[in-house]
Design an enzyme around this catalytic site. Structure first.
Site, mmCIF file in Angstrom:
data_model
loop_
_atom_site.group_PDB
_atom_site.id
_atom_site.type_symbol
_atom_site.label_atom_id
_atom_site.label_comp_id
_atom_site.label_asym_id
_atom_site.label_seq_id
_atom_site.Cartn_x
_atom_site.Cartn_y
_atom_site.Cartn_z
ATOM 1 N N GLY A 16 -10.226 -4.283 1.995
ATOM 2 C CA GLY A 16 -10.280 -4.524 3.436
ATOM 3 C C GLY A 16 -10.959 -5.839 3.769
ATOM 4 N N GLY A 18 -9.503 -8.566 4.587
ATOM 5 C CA GLY A 18 -8.841 -9.146 5.760
ATOM 6 C C GLY A 18 -9.492 -8.627 7.036
ATOM 7 N N LEU A 19 -9.720 -7.337 7.065
ATOM 8 C CA LEU A 19 -10.368 -6.743 8.241
ATOM 9 C C LEU A 19 -11.800 -7.232 8.367
ATOM 10 C CD1 LEU A 19 -9.388 -2.992 8.422
ATOM 11 C CD2 LEU A 19 -9.212 -4.714 10.212
ATOM 12 N N ASP A 146 -9.290 -12.591 -11.439
ATOM 13 C CA ASP A 146 -7.854 -12.813 -11.647
ATOM 14 C C ASP A 146 -7.649 -14.246 -12.133
ATOM 15 O OD1 ASP A 146 -7.505 -10.391 -10.439
ATOM 16 O OD2 ASP A 146 -6.766 -11.186 -8.529
ATOM 17 N N LYS A 186 -22.954 3.686 -7.439
ATOM 18 C CA LYS A 186 -23.160 2.850 -8.617
ATOM 19 C C LYS A 186 -23.102 1.361 -8.262
ATOM 20 C CE LYS A 186 -23.922 4.772 -11.841
ATOM 21 N NZ LYS A 186 -25.202 5.472 -12.166
ATOM 22 N N LYS A 188 -23.395 -1.155 -10.675
ATOM 23 C CA LYS A 188 -23.028 -2.013 -11.815
ATOM 24 C C LYS A 188 -21.754 -2.844 -11.568
ATOM 25 C CE LYS A 188 -25.077 -1.600 -15.482
ATOM 26 N NZ LYS A 188 -26.455 -2.069 -15.611
ATOM 27 N N GLY A 353 14.472 -4.821 9.937
ATOM 28 C CA GLY A 353 14.878 -4.467 8.584
ATOM 29 C C GLY A 353 15.966 -5.406 8.091
ATOM 30 N N CYS A 380 14.553 -5.902 16.774
ATOM 31 C CA CYS A 380 15.291 -6.792 15.875
ATOM 32 C C CYS A 380 16.471 -6.039 15.250
ATOM 33 C CB CYS A 380 14.350 -7.379 14.835
ATOM 34 S SG CYS A 380 14.956 -8.933 14.190
ATOM 35 N N GLU A 404 26.064 -8.897 8.118
ATOM 36 C CA GLU A 404 24.998 -8.809 7.125
ATOM 37 C C GLU A 404 25.416 -7.861 6.001
ATOM 38 O OE1 GLU A 404 21.097 -8.036 8.735
ATOM 39 O OE2 GLU A 404 20.178 -7.913 6.770
ATOM 40 N N HIS A 514 10.154 -9.805 17.899
ATOM 41 C CA HIS A 514 9.131 -8.863 17.424
ATOM 42 C C HIS A 514 7.932 -8.838 18.365
ATOM 43 C CE1 HIS A 514 10.945 -7.954 13.507
ATOM 44 N NE2 HIS A 514 11.453 -9.157 13.619
ATOM 45 N N GLU A 516 5.715 -6.692 18.652
ATOM 46 C CA GLU A 516 4.515 -6.120 18.024
ATOM 47 C C GLU A 516 3.572 -7.199 17.508
ATOM 48 O OE1 GLU A 516 7.538 -6.140 16.769
ATOM 49 O OE2 GLU A 516 7.584 -6.165 14.574
HETATM 50 N N1 GLN Z 1 18.440 -8.344 9.191
HETATM 51 C C1 GLN Z 1 18.527 -8.719 10.558
HETATM 52 C C2 GLN Z 1 18.717 -10.210 10.743
HETATM 53 O O1 GLN Z 1 18.447 -10.977 9.859
HETATM 54 C C3 GLN Z 1 17.318 -8.257 11.324
HETATM 55 C C4 GLN Z 1 16.061 -8.944 10.906
HETATM 56 C C5 GLN Z 1 14.835 -8.227 11.356
HETATM 57 O O2 GLN Z 1 14.881 -7.067 11.740
HETATM 58 N N2 GLN Z 1 13.697 -8.879 11.297
HETATM 59 O O3 GLN Z 1 19.110 -10.629 11.800
#
Ligand code: GLN
Length: 542
Positions: A16, A18-19, A146, A186, A188, A353, A380, A404, A514, A516
């Site tokens: 965590g 990043g948080l 790493d 712990k 260590k 997606g 999207c 697609e 997007h 979000e």
């Molecule tokens: N695969 C779709 C495209 O490229 C949707 C992309 C996405 O959902 N971010 O347009």
């Protein structure tokens, strides 16, 4: 004067960090300082854009079109500071730059080496594109020890030496595991991790120790003694029930006080954390609970949809409602179990997606939402699925699809070959590289007045972040609108459909971007606030 705080991690990954970085940024900001947060990732990909979300988590997109690590999402949500391309770098990008310079002959015949050429490139990145920031927080991805982290550790060691300890602080995050048989936390592994850092010349000044219980005084002193750190700078980072509690906890543990003390800055006036307390209060005592079904392909790793998950929670905060998320693999809907599993949800969300796998289930989920009048939010790919569903089932185009996956007779969704970015024309073709070539970042969108979407946004000119390669084909507008699916948001040139809505449904919306990515706990995105409101209304009906 800009000061630099480097945050490394040891013992295990997924600590965590990043948080932790985001929370420290928020605390310094609450003290009135201007902050900037950056992530240095040791992997070889040039950016995470080509990595599977089920391996690496979500790809966070910035306004300026960078595909970045999901930690930048935490940074934005916690500090409200919009991240940029110059806030995330990987080994892959550093090496591409160094090799390009070598090919141009910029090194004037020198033997090009990790030290100094690669480390110089990393140092240049750390100090680049800065203005009047008081603090730059740089999180180093990976775990100390790493192989691939080494050039980054060497670079921050040098950087700290270049600017001097009064301008550079090293914070190391570790884990204190609890062993039930010994009845002890712990220390260590933490000692070893600090030793590992010392072996590359870095002495951390503050330790952030993740633990599932308070650190007894004896253990704290032991860590301080062995790691050469003052006891008050061994900070306990206990597990929290919500991430928005983390800045409050850190402050109680004295993290921000110790950072300021290290730099010799006054810490007499405590930061105002009222807004954090309010958010946590709303999360802990909501008025009710609704369930949102998320029908996607990457549901095996919740981090694949990190921003989405947070944005839905923000929508809940805005409505004083607990939002329960039910992650559903779209593939299960290809059989008839669909109805049974979607029946209990108050809203259906089909997120972004890529690729054909799982699309049949997403299309069926959109159909279910439309027919049963369950709130539907397509983001999207989720918007593209809703468009295909309407074309096939309502517009008399049974062979509608997206290019697609295959060559459908009616390509209602097709490859975008050119579009405008400001005054520039961007051109892509089938043979273009996959990395970094989508329509990425903030683009404006005009909303048709007097529509649900115009009402939700409260304005008709907006800007949202994009990440897509395919688009709804505007030539099918009439067919889709006759089927009740209205294109109500477009790129300013009127060519790219950006938003769809149904007027015969309580809440059926698709957006090509997007939202979000821009939602924040203190400023929930209006689309998520409205979607959760619609889901609450739906829950009262059943
Ligand atoms: N695969 C779709 C495209 O490229 C949707 C992309 C996405 O959902 N971010 O347009």
């Amino acid at each position: 004067m800009t000061r630099f705080i480097f945050i490394t991690g040891g013992v295990v990954s997924s600590l965590g960090k990043g948080l932790a970085t985001a929370a420290l940024g928020a605390l310094l900001q609450a003290r009135g300082y201007k902050v900037r947060l950056r992530k240095l990732d040791p992997y070889l990909n040039v950016d995470p854009g080509t990595m599977s979300p089920t391996q690496h988590g979500e790809v966070f997109v910035t306004d300026d079109g960078a595909e970045t690590d999901l930690d930048l999402g935490h940074y934005e949500r916690f500090t409200g500071v919009s991240a940029r391309q110059s806030d995330n770098v990987t080994t892959g990008r550093i090496y591409s730059e160094v090799i390009a310079k070598e090919r141009r002959g910029d090194y004037l015949g020198a033997t090009v080496q990790v030290i100094p050429h690669v480390t110089d490139a990393i140092k240049a990145f750390i100090g680049s594109d800065l203005g009047d920031e008081d603090f730059v927080l740089c999180e180093i991805g990976g775990t100390v020890g790493d192989i691939e982290s080494l050039p980054f550790l060497e670079a921050i060691r040098q950087f700290g030496n270049d600017v001097g300890p009064e301008r550079a602080l090293f914070v190391h995050a570790t884990l204190l595991p609890y062993l039930p048989t010994a009845g002890e936390l712990k220390t260590k592994p933490t000692q070893h991790s600090v030793k590992e850092l010392l072996s590359v010349g870095i002495q951390p000044a503050i330790l952030l120790c993740r633990s599932d219980r308070p650190i007894p005084e004896g253990e704290r002193r032991k860590i301080a003694l062995f790691c050469n750190i003052r006891p008050e700078r061994v900070i306990a980072a206990l597990d929290a029930d919500t991430i928005y509690q983390v800045p409050i906890n850190y402050h109680q543990e004295g993290f921000d006080d110790q950072v300021l003390a290290y730099f010799g800055l006054p810490a007499d006036r405590p930061p105002s954390l009222d807004q954090w307390h309010q958010v946590v209060h709303r999360l802990r005592s909501p008025e009710g609970e609704i369930t949102i079904g998320i029908v996607g392909k990457y549901t095996s790793l919740i981090d694949s949809y990190k921003s989405l998950q947070e944005a839905l929670i923000h929508g809940g905060i805005a409505n004083n409602e607990r939002v329960r998320l039910e992650w559903m693999d779209s593939q299960i809907f290809e059989s008839d179990t669909l109805v049974a599993s979607l029946e209990g949800v108050n809203g259906i969300l089909v997120p972004g997606g890529f690729g054909e796998r799982g699309t049949a289930g997403k299309i069926r989920a959109a159909q279910f939402a439309r027919e049963r009048k369950v709130p539907y939010f397509g983001i999207c790919f989720g918007m593209q699925m809703a468009v295909i569903e309407a074309a096939r089932n309502l517009a008399g185009l049974p062979e509608a699809g997206s290019t697609e996956f295959g060559e459908p007779r009616d390509p209602v969704v097709g490859l975008m070959t050119e579009w405008m970015r400001g005054n520039e024309r961007e051109v892509r073709g089938l043979g273009t590289d996959l990395g970094g070539t989508m329509r990425l970042g903030a683009y404006p969108c005009d909303i048709v007045p007097d529509t649900m979407l115009a009402d939700i946004y409260g304005q008709t000119h907006i800007s949202e972040r994009h990440r897509h390669r395919y688009e709804v084909n505007i030539h099918y507008r009439e067919a889709l609108e006759t089927a009740g699916l209205h294109i109500v948001g477009l790129s300013p040139d009127g060519l790219l459909p950006e938003m769809v809505e149904r007027s015969d449904h309580p809440w059926f919306i698709g957006v090509q971007f997007h939202p979000e990515l821009k939602s924040r706990p203190f400023a929930p995105h209006p689309l998520f606030t409205s979607f959760i409101r619609a889901a609450i209304d739906q829950s009262r009906l059943v």
